[in-house]
Motif scaffolding. Structure first.
Motif: not given
Ligand code: SIN
Length: 301
Positions: A73, A128, A133
């Motif tokens: 993120l 989300n 992660n």
């Molecule tokens: C990320 O930023 O690690 C990916 C975002 C996600 O898969 O929701």
């Protein structure tokens, strides 16, 4: 003439093709290589309340038919997104903007969504709950928790709220129903599947964080199955995501039940992926005797 337009709740999109969050920056970066006004919409880089540096590198691993990411993120934080990134996108793009909101607590989701609610520039909020992660409560794995997040966000915004779900659950229908019952206006699915790779030279995991989210063409059948199941169970629109890289994949996703389709990993391999898909859609529709994309949503049921 074939008709590519679709409805996503109350919004009319000129076509169903939307770059997925995290694979298309804040959108304006791509305006340097093509006219992004051909897109149905854009789901911008996921945003949290505070700025985040993201996970330590390496955080990408290539795989057959896909890739693993562990970005964590990374983003400049909601205030900067509102003051700097959204105006840059709006300056070169007139179609719907989907703000993708990440978080670590119900309060954070609500606070960040409340800030976005004040932005006329944003048409849809995509929450989300399913980033694989980062360390947080597993909002996407519990019907109760996902309902709590949905209710908290709905309390602070009048914009349509889509909840982005994880494929790493036993019963996706139960989770999607919990979102709908809690007031969600739509469902985005699927996020990435948790995976890993091991470097044969070092004999250690490739990704610093060991695991990461697997996406790309290999996950299309999983995404299709989940969109198909959720379409049978809910009355709210679905944005289908997962392994889409061609016009044929878009049509398959819509037949499963998606009202719009997000293209993710394909953008990382081919920056023109969405443009190519949009340009190929009319020809592929004709090949399969499809006059209007609106008419095929859920057609496989
Ligand atoms: C990320 O930023 O690690 C990916 C975002 C996600 O898969 O929701």
């Amino acid at each position: 003439m074939v008709d590519l337009s679709v409805r996503l709740g109350d919004l009319e999109l000129q076509n169903p093709v939307i770059p997925a969050s995290g694979t298309f920056g804040f959108g304006y970066e791509f305006a340097e290589i093509y006219d992004i006004n051909i897109l149905g919409g854009i789901s911008i880089k996921g945003t949290t309340r505070e700025p985040r540096f993201g996970n330590p590198t390496p955080r990408i691993a290539e795989c057959t038919s896909g890739l693993i990411n562990s970005i964590g993120l990374q983003n400049p934080g909601i205030d900067k997104v509102i003051s700097e990134e959204l105006p840059k996108l709006r300056a070169c793009y007139k179609n719907p903007i989907i703000a993708n909101i990440g978080g670590f607590s119900i309060e954070e989701y609500a606070e960040t969504c409340q800030k976005i609610d004040g932005e006329d520039q944003v048409e849809i909020i995509e929450v989300n709950v399913s980033c694989p992660n980062v360390e947080k409560e597993n909002f996407a794995e519990s019907p109760e928790l996902v309902a709590e997040v949905t209710k908290a966000v709905k309390r602070v915004t009048t914009k349509p709220v889509f909840i982005k779900l994880s494929p790493s659950v036993t019963n996706i229908v139960e989770i999607a129903k919990a979102c709908e019952d809690a007031g969600a206006d739509g469902i985005s699915l699927i996020n990435t599947l948790l995976g890993m790779r091991i470097d044969l030279k070092t004999k250690k995991p490739v990704i610093n964080n060991i695991k990461g989210g697997f996406s790309g063409p290999a996950i299309l059948p999983v995404a299709l199955r989940m969109v198909y199941e959720v379409y049978e169970a809910v009355d709210i629109p679905i944005m289908g995501i997962g392994g889409v890289s061609s016009a044929e994949d878009v049509i398959e996703m819509m037949l499963a039940g998606a009202s719009a389709v997000q293209v993710g990993a394909a953008n990382l391999v081919e920056p023109y992926a969405c443009k190519n898909i949009i340009e190929e859609l009319p020809e592929v529709m004709k090949r399969y005797n499809i006059d209007s994309l609106k008419n095929i949503i859920g057609g496989a049921h």
